[in-house]
Design an enzyme around this catalytic site. Structure first.
Site, PDB file in Angstrom:
ATOM      1  CB  CYS A 128      -0.892   0.012   1.234  1.00  0.00           C
ATOM      2  SG  CYS A 128      -1.751  -1.536   1.559  1.00  0.00           S
ATOM      3  NE  ARG A 160       5.480   2.283  -1.739  1.00  0.00           N
ATOM      4  CZ  ARG A 160       5.839   1.891  -0.525  1.00  0.00           C
ATOM      5  NH1 ARG A 160       5.091   1.031   0.131  1.00  0.00           N
ATOM      6  NH2 ARG A 160       6.928   2.348   0.045  1.00  0.00           N
ATOM      7  CD1 TRP A 170      -1.625  -5.712  -3.757  1.00  0.00           C
ATOM      8  CD2 TRP A 170      -1.343  -6.676  -1.766  1.00  0.00           C
ATOM      9  NE1 TRP A 170      -1.293  -7.027  -3.974  1.00  0.00           N
ATOM     10  CE2 TRP A 170      -1.122  -7.648  -2.773  1.00  0.00           C
ATOM     11  CE3 TRP A 170      -1.209  -7.059  -0.429  1.00  0.00           C
ATOM     12  CZ2 TRP A 170      -0.776  -8.971  -2.487  1.00  0.00           C
ATOM     13  CZ3 TRP A 170      -0.880  -8.376  -0.145  1.00  0.00           C
ATOM     14  CH2 TRP A 170      -0.660  -9.318  -1.160  1.00  0.00           C
ATOM     15  CG  ASN A 227       2.030  -0.417   3.821  1.00  0.00           C
ATOM     16  OD1 ASN A 227       1.516  -1.496   3.592  1.00  0.00           O
ATOM     17  ND2 ASN A 227       3.264  -0.120   3.442  1.00  0.00           N
ATOM     18  N   GLY A 228       0.317  -2.166   6.272  1.00  0.00           N
ATOM     19  CA  GLY A 228       0.769  -3.166   7.225  1.00  0.00           C
ATOM     20  C   GLY A 228      -0.372  -4.061   7.657  1.00  0.00           C
ATOM     21  CD  GLU A 260      14.054 -13.652 -12.037  1.00  0.00           C
ATOM     22  OE1 GLU A 260      13.726 -12.520 -12.424  1.00  0.00           O
ATOM     23  OE2 GLU A 260      13.698 -14.105 -10.928  1.00  0.00           O
ATOM     24  CE  LYS A 295      11.572 -10.708 -13.457  1.00  0.00           C
ATOM     25  NZ  LYS A 295      11.417 -11.219 -12.091  1.00  0.00           N
ATOM     26  CD  GLU A 342       7.215 -11.802 -11.274  1.00  0.00           C
ATOM     27  OE1 GLU A 342       6.886 -11.742 -10.073  1.00  0.00           O
ATOM     28  OE2 GLU A 342       8.348 -11.504 -11.673  1.00  0.00           O
ATOM     29  CG  HIS A 372      15.213 -37.824 -10.179  1.00  0.00           C
ATOM     30  ND1 HIS A 372      15.511 -39.013  -9.572  1.00  0.00           N
ATOM     31  CD2 HIS A 372      16.344 -37.438 -10.826  1.00  0.00           C
ATOM     32  CE1 HIS A 372      16.774 -39.329  -9.810  1.00  0.00           C
ATOM     33  NE2 HIS A 372      17.301 -38.392 -10.570  1.00  0.00           N
ATOM     34  CE  LYS A 425       9.959  -3.059  -8.010  1.00  0.00           C
ATOM     35  NZ  LYS A 425      10.517  -3.981  -9.003  1.00  0.00           N
TER      36      LYS A 425
END
Length: 607
Positions: free
Chosen positions: A2, A27, A74, A98-99, A479, A483, A486, A502, A602
């Site tokens: 947020c 963010r 968020w 925020n939190g 990675e 990418k 997401e 395996h 973010k």
């Protein structure tokens, strides 16, 4: 997460608040709102979705007043709807947060027992209601805020606005960053300095547990113990152009293109003028006294640590343990003497990484960090903070910050190897020479962008994908899969190539693309064997390699993407580019929101 802004200004607050919130869009958020004081009266407007929806609402239902607070939310507690959007209001007070308030259920029960009802599903509403309860008992706004904050458990950055108080903001932080901006007879509050860039370059960063009482003419900060705390006013360099797309369609595209420049910036910071030695800021670190390195991070930064593990172990012969920050402190790992702990975070505020740092601070011999924000909590609480010089990164999916993290970590591994005598003078010089040439190699690799775009269109037709890599390319496979998933929402998984037999090989069929990260190195022949196993079962291999690897791979490869030849130690940095471009072009082909993918933020400043 947020974003928070607050304004005590000379001009109408609403446009300033909305513009500042736009600078915090990176963010991630799913609703937004503002509240102002006009003629002594508190009022607010809130909207779901993008800020444009809030802007449209303000056209039809404007808010006047020169004092106000704003928020991009968020969702954590409660669905993203207007009712749950911030600012939350209870009687005379409005608050943005925020939190996560971890004891909100206990606070909610306490309020309910006093006959106080609720309108939202959020934890934040309990903060507003508790403040209003104290106000109704005769406390001043400052007293009510202080008593409320003392009752809160969890992480928070808070900013309060009060009915009838047009020259007062109250801010507090614990676990989530918050800054106060100083203007000419004006004062501002922001989650970070970027939000305040057009307004001021004079910033005071609140410390853990601080509470600030703010008027247009004064700032009084008290610490967690209630003592007056004089925090430094810092003049910060904030280039407002850095949050412009500079002609690119997306911030992610711009930030991918900036990698040659920012890698060069990082190299210039750490290499001496002759380019033949590595210098660290401050007193540096004595690697001869370190027996073991623990590296901790989240997300993409965690993959940077996994890559660096290979470098530290192979170049410096130093044992390395890599851990996910959100798991690290909960298993209470022993940190033995001779251990250095290294934390990697783009924002420097990642909640789990910061908590892991604090777990280690009285156990490890040295606390190191690799960060992009020099004034961040992680940087301030480290014995040695190593800046990556990536510049502001707006796109949620990390690109230039990742390659700069890798660059700095490789420099640190080379510095350790030199100090420990595990690398020869000639080999050290060769590695630095290759590093200095890396920005130019990146520019050359961009010539393949049309081929990346063409291959990505085919990848966009799939619902699933596998990524494979061996050695230092295994973390790059991880990675690449991250990418892709997401920003394009294609399900993707990554494995060390040797693990294919395996279990994952059961997934192979003619619909399954398999992206193989494989420069022509000492492990290439084994990777080719894995590719043959995939192709024998109808799988579609997309091979990312160099010219020698493309020639040796043979026929049957579905798509081949050719990268420039580089020193094997540099391949993880260079091969981040195809991982990024494949994901980017795939997402564009699918029409997803590249810069702000759904459900993601973010900077994750809460657990």
């Amino acid at each position: 997460m947020c974003g928070i802004v607050g304004v005590l200004g000379h001009h109408e607050a609403a446009p300033t608040l909305v513009e500042a919130l736009k600078r915090l869009e990176y963010r991630g958020y799913d609703s937004a709102g503002i509240a102002t004081i006009n003629l002594g009266k508190l009022d607010r407007r809130r909207a779901v979705g993008k800020l444009v929806n809030l802007s449209d609402l303000l056209v039809h239902e404007p808010l006047a007043g020169k004092s106000g607070i704003g928020h991009t939310r968020w969702a954590t507690h409660g669905a993203p709807n207007v009712c749950n959007a911030h600012p939350h209001r209870a009687g005379r007070v409005a608050v943005v947060h925020n939190g996560i308030i971890e004891n909100y259920r206990e606070l909610r029960k306490e309020l309910a027992d006093q006959g106080i009802g609720f309108e939202t599903d959020t934890d934040t509403e309990t903060v507003a209601l508790t403040v209003q309860r104290y106000l109704s008992e005769g406390d001043t706004p400052v007293e009510a805020a202080r008593k409320t904050i003392a009752k809160l458990d969890g992480a928070y950055a808070l900013c309060f606005l009060f009915d009838g108080e047009a020259d007062l903001l109250i801010a507090a932080r614990k676990g989530s960053p918050l800054a106060v901006g100083h203007g000419d007879g004006e004062m501002f509050v922001g989650s970070d300095a970027i939000a305040l860039a057009p307004l001021t370059d004079r910033i005071t960063y609140l410390e853990e547990g601080d509470m600030a009482v703010i008027t247009r003419a004064s700032l009084e900060i008290t610490d967690a113990g209630g003592n007056i705390a004089n925090r430094e006013i810092r003049k910060v360099q904030i280039d407002s152009a850095r949050v412009d797309k500079a002609g690119h369609k997306h911030f992610m595209a711009k930030e991918i293109s900036e990698q040659p420049t920012v890698i060069s910036n990082a190299l210039n910071f750490y290499l001496n003028k002759e380019g033949n030695d590595i210098t660290l800021p401050g007193e540096g670190v004595d690697f001869t006294s370190i027996d073991r390195l623990v590296m901790v991070a989240c997300g993409t930064a965690y993959y940077a640590c996994l890559t660096a593990k290979y470098w530290f172990e192979q170049l410096a012969r130093m044992p390395v343990e890599v851990d996910i920050a959100s798991e690290f402190r909960y298993r209470e790992p022993p940190v033995i003497p001779g251990t250095a702990a290294l934390f990697v975070s783009q924002s420097g505020e990642t909640a789990d990484t910061l908590a892991a740092l604090r777990y280690c601070e009285d156990k490890a011999d040295k606390i190191l960090s690799v960060v992009n924000v020099a004034e961040s909590s992680i940087a301030r609480e480290s014995n040695l903070a190593l800046p990556i010089h990536a510049g502001t990164e707006i796109g949620v999916a990390s690109t230039k910050a990742f390659t700069c993290q890798l660059t700095v970590l490789l420099l640190l591994a080379l510095k350790a190897a030199r100090a420990r005598g595990t690398i020869s003078t000639d080999e050290f010089a060769d590695k630095l020479s290759a590093l200095r040439a890396l920005p130019g190699t990146f520019n050359h690799a961009f010539d393949q962008n049309p081929q990346f775009k063409k291959s990505a269109r085919r990848l966009a037709e799939s619902e699933n994908a596998l990524f494979l890599g061996r050695g230092v390319m295994y973390p790059l496979a991880l990675e690449g899969a991250l990418k892709l998933k997401e920003i394009s929402y294609i399900h993707a998984e990554a494995y060390a190539s040797g693990e294919l037999k395996h279990g994952p090989i059961a997934l192979i069929d003619k619909k399954m693309p398999v992206v193989v990260m494989a420069p022509r190195d000492s492990l290439f022949d084994k990777t080719v064997s894995n590719m043959q196993e995939v192709m024998a079962r109808g799988g579609k291999v997309m091979l990312v390699t160099d010219a020698a690897g493309a020639k040796e791979a043979g026929e049957g490869v579905w798509q081949t993407l050719v990268m420039p030849q580089v020193d094997p130690v540099l391949t993880p940095i260079l091969y981040a580019l195809p991982a990024q471009l494949l994901a980017y072009h795939t997402a564009v082909a699918k029409g997803t929101d590249v810069d702000q993918p759904r459900n993601l933020a973010k900077s994750v400043t809460v657990e």
